[in-house]
Design a protein around this motif. Structure first.
Motif, short mmCIF file in Angstrom:
data_model
loop_
_atom_site.label_atom_id
_atom_site.label_comp_id
_atom_site.label_asym_id
_atom_site.label_seq_id
_atom_site.Cartn_x
_atom_site.Cartn_y
_atom_site.Cartn_z
N GLU A 38 -2.83 1.32 -15.54
CA GLU A 38 -1.81 0.32 -15.28
C GLU A 38 -1.43 0.30 -13.81
OE1 GLU A 38 1.54 0.88 -17.82
OE2 GLU A 38 0.36 0.79 -19.67
N ILE A 39 -1.14 -0.88 -13.30
CA ILE A 39 -0.80 -1.03 -11.89
C ILE A 39 0.21 -2.16 -11.74
CG2 ILE A 39 -2.84 -2.52 -11.56
CD1 ILE A 39 -2.97 -1.62 -8.67
N LEU A 40 1.16 -1.98 -10.84
CA LEU A 40 2.03 -3.07 -10.39
C LEU A 40 1.57 -3.49 -9.01
CD1 LEU A 40 5.83 -2.35 -11.09
CD2 LEU A 40 4.30 -3.90 -12.30
N LEU A 41 1.43 -4.79 -8.81
CA LEU A 41 1.12 -5.28 -7.47
C LEU A 41 2.38 -5.24 -6.63
CD1 LEU A 41 -1.16 -8.35 -8.27
CD2 LEU A 41 -1.87 -6.05 -7.59
N ARG A 42 2.24 -4.70 -5.44
CA ARG A 42 3.34 -4.67 -4.46
C ARG A 42 2.73 -5.15 -3.14
NH1 ARG A 42 3.50 0.34 -7.41
NH2 ARG A 42 5.43 0.52 -8.63
N GLY A 43 3.06 -6.37 -2.76
CA GLY A 43 2.32 -6.93 -1.64
C GLY A 43 3.15 -7.79 -0.71
N VAL A 44 2.46 -8.38 0.26
CA VAL A 44 3.07 -9.30 1.21
C VAL A 44 2.23 -10.57 1.26
CG1 VAL A 44 4.18 -7.54 2.64
CG2 VAL A 44 1.83 -8.23 3.15
N GLY A 45 2.87 -11.66 1.63
CA GLY A 45 2.19 -12.94 1.78
C GLY A 45 2.00 -13.28 3.25
N PHE A 46 0.92 -14.03 3.51
CA PHE A 46 0.57 -14.39 4.88
C PHE A 46 1.00 -15.83 5.18
CE2 PHE A 46 -3.03 -11.09 4.60
CZ PHE A 46 -2.18 -10.09 5.08
N GLY A 47 2.30 -16.06 5.11
CA GLY A 47 2.82 -17.38 5.45
C GLY A 47 2.50 -17.76 6.87
N GLY A 106 2.04 1.32 2.40
CA GLY A 106 2.14 1.60 0.97
C GLY A 106 2.03 0.38 0.08
N TYR A 107 1.82 -0.80 0.64
CA TYR A 107 1.55 -1.97 -0.19
C TYR A 107 0.15 -1.82 -0.80
CZ TYR A 107 5.38 -4.10 2.54
OH TYR A 107 6.59 -4.37 3.14
N ASN A 108 -0.10 -2.56 -1.88
CA ASN A 108 -1.43 -2.50 -2.49
C ASN A 108 -2.07 -3.87 -2.65
OD1 ASN A 108 -0.13 -3.65 -4.69
ND2 ASN A 108 -0.17 -1.80 -5.95
N ARG A 146 -10.93 -4.90 1.30
CA ARG A 146 -11.75 -3.96 0.53
C ARG A 146 -11.79 -2.61 1.25
NH1 ARG A 146 -16.24 -5.55 1.58
NH2 ARG A 146 -16.38 -7.42 0.29
N LYS A 147 -11.95 -2.66 2.55
CA LYS A 147 -12.03 -1.43 3.35
C LYS A 147 -10.73 -0.63 3.27
CE LYS A 147 -12.62 0.03 8.19
NZ LYS A 147 -12.92 -0.46 9.57
N HIS A 148 -9.60 -1.33 3.31
CA HIS A 148 -8.30 -0.65 3.36
C HIS A 148 -7.60 -0.61 2.01
CE1 HIS A 148 -8.41 -0.14 7.70
NE2 HIS A 148 -8.87 -1.39 7.79
N ARG A 149 -8.28 -1.08 0.97
CA ARG A 149 -7.82 -0.98 -0.41
C ARG A 149 -6.55 -1.79 -0.66
NH1 ARG A 149 -10.30 3.15 -2.82
NH2 ARG A 149 -11.76 2.26 -4.13
N LEU A 150 -6.63 -3.09 -0.48
CA LEU A 150 -5.57 -4.03 -0.80
C LEU A 150 -6.17 -5.15 -1.65
CD1 LEU A 150 -3.93 -4.45 2.73
CD2 LEU A 150 -2.94 -3.20 0.81
N TYR A 151 -5.65 -5.32 -2.86
CA TYR A 151 -6.08 -6.47 -3.66
C TYR A 151 -5.69 -7.77 -2.95
CZ TYR A 151 -7.40 -3.82 -7.87
OH TYR A 151 -8.03 -2.99 -8.77
N VAL A 388 12.33 -3.19 7.27
CA VAL A 388 12.17 -4.23 6.25
C VAL A 388 11.36 -3.68 5.08
CG1 VAL A 388 11.28 -6.53 5.73
CG2 VAL A 388 12.42 -6.10 7.92
N THR A 389 10.22 -3.08 5.39
CA THR A 389 9.41 -2.45 4.34
C THR A 389 10.19 -1.34 3.65
OG1 THR A 389 7.28 -3.01 5.31
CG2 THR A 389 7.35 -1.05 3.93
N ASP A 390 10.94 -0.56 4.41
CA ASP A 390 11.75 0.50 3.80
C ASP A 390 12.74 -0.07 2.78
OD1 ASP A 390 10.47 2.44 5.26
OD2 ASP A 390 12.06 2.67 6.75
N ALA A 391 13.31 -1.24 3.09
CA ALA A 391 14.25 -1.86 2.15
C ALA A 391 13.54 -2.30 0.87
CB ALA A 391 14.96 -3.04 2.80
N LEU A 392 12.33 -2.85 1.00
CA LEU A 392 11.60 -3.31 -0.18
C LEU A 392 11.26 -2.15 -1.12
CD1 LEU A 392 9.11 -5.79 1.53
CD2 LEU A 392 11.24 -6.35 0.37
N PHE A 393 10.91 -1.02 -0.54
CA PHE A 393 10.54 0.15 -1.34
C PHE A 393 11.72 1.10 -1.56
CE2 PHE A 393 6.36 -1.23 0.12
CZ PHE A 393 5.54 -0.96 -0.96
N ARG A 394 12.88 0.77 -0.99
CA ARG A 394 14.05 1.64 -1.02
C ARG A 394 13.72 3.04 -0.50
NH1 ARG A 394 18.17 1.19 -6.14
NH2 ARG A 394 18.89 -0.94 -5.76
#
Length: 562
Positions: A38-47, A106-108, A146-151, A388-394
């Motif tokens: 099982e996995i939860l996606l935790r990511g960012v968008g490239f707006g 730490g995003y995936n 793929r190299k850095h392991r991000l879906y 900002v990332t610290d806030a997302l991951f608490r």
């Protein structure tokens, strides 16, 4: 055992144990990776990358979408230099350096918004012709991930003709012409079939997000066309690719799921977006209910554009409800509420003034400003905002507003002796004592789209009577160098004195005395160790009433460095 895969002609070794491994798949209400975990996606968008959005450039409405920004650039420096500008822009705005940092944070996963016009060379003939130099840019991002392991989620953000009818899909006439022109739908189906055929063997591609935010409510007359189009696209995809997940968004900024009347594929995920409103379970209950009804995973595919306090609440809400999430957006200009901020070039106001009908800068001046912008957009030149990332991951030292205690329900996330009969319209089903610290407001305001801090009359706190408690989960990153931690609390005892127990991971660290007639920041005397991973703080009133505004886990090593 490690497995061996072929990466564009080269043998690569895939080591076991990484959660980003193998084709992602919906299994009941869960996402599972290629090893069945099982996995939860935790990511960012490239707006603003393949579909430039004016607000991320600080532009007014006259420059609010790709075609208007493109016209401005061409008007200022001519067609030949404009073409050079855009090719540099596309190659530099997102690079391997961005991908490397996202993975290190730490995003995936990442969500890649696509403008159809970016990939389509010509669609006037019977056969759609594609821009293969731009497809190479797509290939690059997939290779880096793929190299850095991000879906990678491929997101059709701007379909031919426009699925939304606003600036966000690059609409030419502010109408959703994807739904008024049959040829536009044919082009869209063909585009998705081409992408599916191109990437059908790419396990790092998590899924296909068919249409971003179709049809705001003022175009709801076309709502009944969305699901039929989703089915057409999926049929074309499944002719060449039966492994990748299909991701469906609701209408009206992806918030209205009433269109979902037929679970037509067995590898589906449903997506909603969330901005500028209550970060509470009540606000997402309709999505939780649909998850139960359809037995599919759900995804908060866009959320952000707020302040870091809201992030600390909203993204814990998603975590607690087992919802994959994606933060919008990774990078934009001169703002403190995205991980990367682009430094505003000197003279940028001249471009804004020109868009608003002011004086046109001469070509040399405009070129200088635009090329400084191209220099500034690379990750190496951006201001990186770790907080900002610290806030997302608490992660420490994120300040956690006390009103954002856990969302797992009574007995797990909180415990109170007296259930409140009245509420302020936030977390109403918990019936906990949430109140304003000062002022005459009666309902909360979570609309801080530019990252503005809460005003004094917007500040909220929780009140605990004796034996009441609230729990707060937070994470320590694997890159943390802190040996010891402590906790700051902003608290107030209405009766001038109260006692509160602070526990970390079920161990009482300290009994805190809260004394005085005003709010004060209290630091624990005790320091404690924390390993990387998820942790839990419980605040419990031991004697009399105490009000809590916020808490903050502090790395002691950082305190010493300061």
């Amino acid at each position: 055992m490690p497995s061996i895969e072929l990466e564009r002609g080269n043998l690569i070794l895939i080591t076991g144990g990484h959660e980003v491994t193998g084709f992602l798949k919906a299994k009941g209400k869960k996402l599972i990776n290629g090893e069945g975990q099982e996995i939860l996606l935790r990511g960012v968008g490239f707006g603003s990358w393949m579909l430039p959005e004016g607000y991320m450039w600080l532009f007014p409405d006259q420059g609010d979408r790709p075609r208007r920004i493109e016209q401005m650039v061409k008007d200022l420096i001519g067609e030949e230099k404009a073409q050079q500008f855009w090719e540099i822009y596309y190659s530099r705005y997102i690079s391997e350096s961005d991908i490397r940092q996202i993975a290190a944070d730490g995003y995936n996963s990442v969500r890649v918004p696509i403008l159809a016009r970016f990939l389509i060379e010509d669609s006037d003939g019977e056969v759609v012709l594609y821009n293969y130099s731009h497809l190479k840019i797509m290939d690059n991002i997939i290779d880096w991930c793929r190299k850095h392991r991000l879906y990678v989620i491929l997101d059709l953000h701007g379909a031919t003709g426009g699925q939304t009818g606003t600036n966000i899909d690059d609409s030419e006439f502010d109408k959703p012409e994807l739904f008024t022109n049959e040829r536009n739908q044919e082009i869209t189906v063909a585009l998705w079939r081409m992408l599916a055929e191109r990437y059908k063997d790419e396990w790092i591609v998590a899924g296909y997000d068919l249409l971003n935010e179709p049809l705001p409510e003022w175009f709801s007359a076309y709502n009944d066309q969305v699901m039929p189009l989703y089915k057409k696209i999926t049929k074309a995809i499944r002719e060449v690719d039966d492994r990748h997940m299909i991701i469906l968004e609701g209408v009206h900024w992806a918030t209205d799921w009433s269109i979902f009347n037929d679970k037509f594929d067995d590898n589906l995920m449903l997506q909603f977006h969330k901005y500028w409103n209550n970060p509470d379970t009540e606000s997402i209950q309709i999505y939780l209910d649909k998850r139960e009804e359809w037995n599919v995973p759900i995804y908060m595919g866009e959320g952000g554009e707020n302040n870091k306090e809201w992030y600390a609440g909203a993204f814990r809400l998603f975590e607690d409800h087992d919802i994959s999430w994606n933060f919008w957006t990774w990078k934009k200009m001169d703002k403190n509420n995205s991980p990367c901020t682009v430094i505003k070039p000197e003279g940028w106001q001249q471009l804004i003034d020109f868009l608003e009908g002011g004086v046109k800068p001469d070509e040399a001046a405009a070129e200088h400003i635009l090329w400084e912008y191209l220099h500034n957009i690379s990750f190496e030149q951006c201001l990186y905002q770790k907080e900002v990332t610290d806030a997302l991951f608490r992660r420490p030292s994120t300040r956690i507003p006390a009103i954002f205690y856990g969302y797992r329900g009574e007995g797990i996330s909180y415990g109170t002796k007296n259930r409140m009969a009245e509420n302020i319209g936030f977390r109403i089903n918990d019936r906990t004592d949430i109140r304003f610290i000062e002022g005459a407001r009666s309902t909360p305001n979570f609309q801080h789209g530019k990252g503005e801090s809460w005003q004094a009359d917007e500040q909220l706190c929780v009140q605990l009577t004796t034996e009441d408690w609230f729990a707060y989960e937070f994470t320590v990153g694997h890159a943390s160098k802190a040996a010891l931690y402590t906790v700051d609390l902003h608290a107030f005892a209405p009766n001038e004195r109260a006692r509160m127990a602070v526990s970390v991971d079920d161990k009482v660290i300290e009994i805190v005395e809260v004394v005085g007639k005003s709010w004060s920041t209290l630091r624990l005397n005790e320091e404690f160790q924390l390993s990387p991973g998820l942790h839990r703080i419980v605040l419990k009133s031991m004697e009399k009433i105490v009000r809590i505004d916020w808490l903050e886990v502090i790395p002691v090593i950082e305190l010493e460095e300061k």
